[in-house]
Write a protein that holds these residues in place. Sequence first.
Motif, PDB file in Angstrom:
ATOM      1  N   MET A  24       0.866  -1.111   0.004  1.00  0.00           N
ATOM      2  CA  MET A  24      -0.166  -0.118   0.109  1.00  0.00           C
ATOM      3  C   MET A  24       1.061   1.279  -0.223  1.00  0.00           C
ATOM      4  SD  MET A  24      -2.993  -1.310   2.622  1.00  0.00           S
ATOM      5  CE  MET A  24      -4.064   0.019   2.337  1.00  0.00           C
ATOM      6  N   ALA A  25       1.798   1.060   0.859  1.00  0.00           N
ATOM      7  CA  ALA A  25       2.796   2.365   0.864  1.00  0.00           C
ATOM      8  C   ALA A  25       3.476   2.545  -0.442  1.00  0.00           C
ATOM      9  CB  ALA A  25       3.835   2.087   2.033  1.00  0.00           C
ATOM     10  N   GLY A  26       3.882   1.600  -1.303  1.00  0.00           N
ATOM     11  CA  GLY A  26       4.452   1.925  -2.100  1.00  0.00           C
ATOM     12  C   GLY A  26       3.912   1.670  -3.473  1.00  0.00           C
ATOM     13  N   ALA A  27       2.452   1.710  -3.485  1.00  0.00           N
ATOM     14  CA  ALA A  27       1.441   1.683  -4.604  1.00  0.00           C
ATOM     15  C   ALA A  27       1.645   2.792  -5.304  1.00  0.00           C
ATOM     16  CB  ALA A  27      -0.037   1.438  -4.036  1.00  0.00           C
ATOM     17  N   GLU A  28       1.752   2.657  -6.667  1.00  0.00           N
ATOM     18  CA  GLU A  28       1.870   3.467  -7.896  1.00  0.00           C
ATOM     19  C   GLU A  28       0.289   4.127  -8.051  1.00  0.00           C
ATOM     20  OE1 GLU A  28       3.039   3.569 -12.130  1.00  0.00           O
ATOM     21  OE2 GLU A  28       3.966   1.736 -11.168  1.00  0.00           O
ATOM     22  N   VAL A  29      -0.021   5.255  -7.942  1.00  0.00           N
ATOM     23  CA  VAL A  29      -1.298   5.803  -8.083  1.00  0.00           C
ATOM     24  C   VAL A  29      -1.435   7.077  -8.920  1.00  0.00           C
ATOM     25  CG1 VAL A  29      -2.099   5.149  -5.703  1.00  0.00           C
ATOM     26  CG2 VAL A  29      -0.847   7.260  -5.882  1.00  0.00           C
ATOM     27  N   GLU A  30      -2.814   6.973  -9.357  1.00  0.00           N
ATOM     28  CA  GLU A  30      -3.203   8.254 -10.180  1.00  0.00           C
ATOM     29  C   GLU A  30      -4.765   8.368  -9.686  1.00  0.00           C
ATOM     30  OE1 GLU A  30      -1.728  10.273 -12.339  1.00  0.00           O
ATOM     31  OE2 GLU A  30       0.200   9.114 -12.303  1.00  0.00           O
ATOM     32  N   ALA A  40      -5.346   0.282  -9.794  1.00  0.00           N
ATOM     33  CA  ALA A  40      -6.570  -0.119  -9.870  1.00  0.00           C
ATOM     34  C   ALA A  40      -6.879  -0.818 -11.061  1.00  0.00           C
ATOM     35  CB  ALA A  40      -7.632   1.070  -9.757  1.00  0.00           C
ATOM     36  N   ARG A  41      -6.262  -0.252 -12.287  1.00  0.00           N
ATOM     37  CA  ARG A  41      -6.346  -1.233 -13.624  1.00  0.00           C
ATOM     38  C   ARG A  41      -5.886  -2.487 -13.458  1.00  0.00           C
ATOM     39  NH1 ARG A  41      -8.023   3.273 -14.535  1.00  0.00           N
ATOM     40  NH2 ARG A  41      -9.587   1.999 -13.211  1.00  0.00           N
ATOM     41  N   LYS A  42      -4.611  -2.564 -12.752  1.00  0.00           N
ATOM     42  CA  LYS A  42      -4.173  -4.014 -12.661  1.00  0.00           C
ATOM     43  C   LYS A  42      -4.930  -4.919 -11.775  1.00  0.00           C
ATOM     44  CE  LYS A  42       0.216  -5.777 -11.095  1.00  0.00           C
ATOM     45  NZ  LYS A  42       1.453  -5.834 -10.269  1.00  0.00           N
ATOM     46  N   LEU A  43      -5.452  -4.531 -10.920  1.00  0.00           N
ATOM     47  CA  LEU A  43      -6.526  -5.309 -10.105  1.00  0.00           C
ATOM     48  C   LEU A  43      -7.793  -5.809 -10.968  1.00  0.00           C
ATOM     49  CD1 LEU A  43      -7.459  -6.452  -7.667  1.00  0.00           C
ATOM     50  CD2 LEU A  43      -8.506  -4.614  -6.799  1.00  0.00           C
ATOM     51  N   GLU A  44      -8.157  -4.457 -11.615  1.00  0.00           N
ATOM     52  CA  GLU A  44      -9.400  -5.071 -12.627  1.00  0.00           C
ATOM     53  C   GLU A  44      -9.081  -5.965 -13.436  1.00  0.00           C
ATOM     54  OE1 GLU A  44     -11.631  -0.887 -11.390  1.00  0.00           O
ATOM     55  OE2 GLU A  44     -10.619  -0.955 -13.213  1.00  0.00           O
ATOM     56  N   GLU A  45      -7.957  -5.628 -14.090  1.00  0.00           N
ATOM     57  CA  GLU A  45      -7.564  -6.642 -15.185  1.00  0.00           C
ATOM     58  C   GLU A  45      -7.407  -8.101 -14.743  1.00  0.00           C
ATOM     59  OE1 GLU A  45      -3.902  -4.990 -17.032  1.00  0.00           O
ATOM     60  OE2 GLU A  45      -4.970  -3.462 -17.784  1.00  0.00           O
ATOM     61  N   GLU A  46      -6.821  -8.302 -13.371  1.00  0.00           N
ATOM     62  CA  GLU A  46      -6.587  -9.475 -12.769  1.00  0.00           C
ATOM     63  C   GLU A  46      -7.918  -9.903 -12.592  1.00  0.00           C
ATOM     64  OE1 GLU A  46      -4.110 -11.151 -12.344  1.00  0.00           O
ATOM     65  OE2 GLU A  46      -4.342 -12.619 -10.713  1.00  0.00           O
ATOM     66  N   MET A  47      -9.007  -9.432 -12.069  1.00  0.00           N
ATOM     67  CA  MET A  47     -10.211  -9.974 -11.734  1.00  0.00           C
ATOM     68  C   MET A  47     -10.924 -10.193 -13.178  1.00  0.00           C
ATOM     69  SD  MET A  47     -10.346 -10.411  -8.817  1.00  0.00           S
ATOM     70  CE  MET A  47     -12.262 -10.336  -8.052  1.00  0.00           C
ATOM     71  N   MET A 238     -13.681   7.037  -6.143  1.00  0.00           N
ATOM     72  CA  MET A 238     -12.553   7.176  -5.404  1.00  0.00           C
ATOM     73  C   MET A 238     -11.393   7.891  -6.108  1.00  0.00           C
ATOM     74  SD  MET A 238     -13.048   4.318  -2.582  1.00  0.00           S
ATOM     75  CE  MET A 238     -13.021   2.984  -3.646  1.00  0.00           C
ATOM     76  N   ARG A 239     -10.612   8.687  -5.682  1.00  0.00           N
ATOM     77  CA  ARG A 239      -9.336   9.090  -6.261  1.00  0.00           C
ATOM     78  C   ARG A 239      -8.104   8.211  -6.429  1.00  0.00           C
ATOM     79  NH1 ARG A 239     -11.596  13.169  -9.335  1.00  0.00           N
ATOM     80  NH2 ARG A 239     -13.244  14.182  -8.282  1.00  0.00           N
ATOM     81  N   GLN A 240      -7.214   8.352  -5.452  1.00  0.00           N
ATOM     82  CA  GLN A 240      -5.916   7.265  -5.461  1.00  0.00           C
ATOM     83  C   GLN A 240      -6.278   6.069  -4.871  1.00  0.00           C
ATOM     84  OE1 GLN A 240      -5.987  10.780  -5.190  1.00  0.00           O
ATOM     85  NE2 GLN A 240      -4.987  11.343  -7.068  1.00  0.00           N
ATOM     86  N   VAL A 241      -6.934   5.489  -5.394  1.00  0.00           N
ATOM     87  CA  VAL A 241      -7.398   4.155  -4.753  1.00  0.00           C
ATOM     88  C   VAL A 241      -6.696   3.010  -4.909  1.00  0.00           C
ATOM     89  CG1 VAL A 241      -8.747   3.288  -6.777  1.00  0.00           C
ATOM     90  CG2 VAL A 241      -9.713   2.893  -4.851  1.00  0.00           C
ATOM     91  N   GLY A 242      -5.703   3.109  -5.897  1.00  0.00           N
ATOM     92  CA  GLY A 242      -4.470   2.139  -5.732  1.00  0.00           C
ATOM     93  C   GLY A 242      -3.843   1.851  -4.502  1.00  0.00           C
ATOM     94  N   VAL A 243      -3.999   2.642  -3.670  1.00  0.00           N
ATOM     95  CA  VAL A 243      -3.567   2.294  -2.110  1.00  0.00           C
ATOM     96  C   VAL A 243      -4.236   1.136  -1.517  1.00  0.00           C
ATOM     97  CG1 VAL A 243      -3.524   3.048   0.033  1.00  0.00           C
ATOM     98  CG2 VAL A 243      -2.894   4.581  -1.854  1.00  0.00           C
ATOM     99  N   LEU A 244      -5.657   1.080  -2.058  1.00  0.00           N
ATOM    100  CA  LEU A 244      -6.540  -0.067  -1.456  1.00  0.00           C
ATOM    101  C   LEU A 244      -6.324  -1.183  -2.445  1.00  0.00           C
ATOM    102  CD1 LEU A 244      -9.641   1.895  -0.727  1.00  0.00           C
ATOM    103  CD2 LEU A 244      -7.993   1.147   0.987  1.00  0.00           C
ATOM    104  N   CYS A 245      -6.369  -0.875  -3.886  1.00  0.00           N
ATOM    105  CA  CYS A 245      -6.160  -2.006  -4.881  1.00  0.00           C
ATOM    106  C   CYS A 245      -4.811  -2.590  -4.590  1.00  0.00           C
ATOM    107  CB  CYS A 245      -6.247  -1.415  -6.166  1.00  0.00           C
ATOM    108  SG  CYS A 245      -8.014  -0.752  -6.408  1.00  0.00           S
ATOM    109  N   ALA A 246      -3.816  -2.100  -3.967  1.00  0.00           N
ATOM    110  CA  ALA A 246      -2.490  -2.774  -4.057  1.00  0.00           C
ATOM    111  C   ALA A 246      -2.521  -3.796  -2.784  1.00  0.00           C
ATOM    112  CB  ALA A 246      -1.278  -1.754  -3.378  1.00  0.00           C
TER     113      ALA A 246
END
Length: 358
Positions: A24-30, A40-47, A238-246
């Motif tokens: 989470m700390a190191g997640a790339e976010v936009e 988030a894209r990566k998680l969505e692609e995986e699912m 949600m904005r920099q949601v990559g923190v959660l997706c990571a």
Amino acid sequence: MVRRTVDLRSDTVTKPSDVMRAAMAGAEVEDDVLGFDPTARKLEEEMTRMTGKEAALFVPSGTMGNLISVLVHCEVRGSEAILGDNSHIHIYENGGISTIGGVHAKTVKNNHDGTMDLALIRAAIRHPDEELYFPTTRLICLENTHANSGGRCISGEYTDQVGLIAKEHGLKLHIDGARIFNASAALGVPVQRLVQAADSVSICLSKGVGAPVGSVIVGSKSFISKARRLRKTLGGGMRQVGVLCAAALVGLRDHAGRLQDDHRRAKIFTEGLRQIKQLKVDAESVETNMIFFELKESLKSSPEVFCEILQEQGVLALPTSDTCVRVVLHHQISDSDVSYALGSIKRAVAQIAGEVDQ
Ligand SMILES: *Cc1c(COP(=O)(O)O)cnc(C)c1O
């Protein structure tokens, strides 16, 4: 000494592991509302890949995932959705499909294994010549695993049969797959196979997968683009949601494939409960990570009192009815936690029964 806590209330109680926190700390976010968050894209692609659907969307909760899914399928006013009478959507989601979406619920009796009789599903579908009086059926919802039935698995074959009924009548099929990973692990069947007949699926990442927050819904590209818009409407953009997706990506990598461990412990737990004569547990209903057990009348206690006594020993369980207690296994419960909890349950029973041996 720090008192031991064994939290068996739900599989939602897990805390993010150190590895998850680091990710989470190191997640790339936009900004994900603008559609640019790479994690988030990566998680969505995986699912998308795991479910064999066209597209996926991260949402804050399973409740919002179900609400969005039902509303997308029932976008025309006067729609009706067929739901199990013991389903999560019908019981535990504040009636959101009606209060927010204007969707009418037609409930069908859930069997003890979480299915609904196919004949009853057919009978619940409104006929076009009844249009003057009745809402229009547009959707059938299944739940896998079925929580209130004790986390029981719905087979791919049964799901296909419901899918065929839906197709015959031009309806959509949604699966509340909050614990679909548990079903997949227990049945030994890939998630993709279990959801093959579904137009949409909502999957929790905050349960067996162990993420702190979030669910994903999957479906066709057009379903997901409507869902994305509705998510924004409901305040779920949600904005920099990559923190959660990571965190969820770590959960998919480290925990989703190990749910059999929880299921194995649930069986050991059940066997232990069966040895306590004042308790009743239906071993056959324990297919995954949930166990519902009853306090026999002879014990003359209530689940509330029983759980309070257990809590004094650091074991947390949930009273679910006048006679029933629920325990749920998850990746932060070890073999030793299971024996500790069983010992505590034995002591609680003995204490209530007034036996001196405590
Ligand atoms: C937990 C759960 C949900 C809802 O998930 P939340 O993230 O708690 O909103 C939906 N359906 C089932 C079967 C569940 O167990």
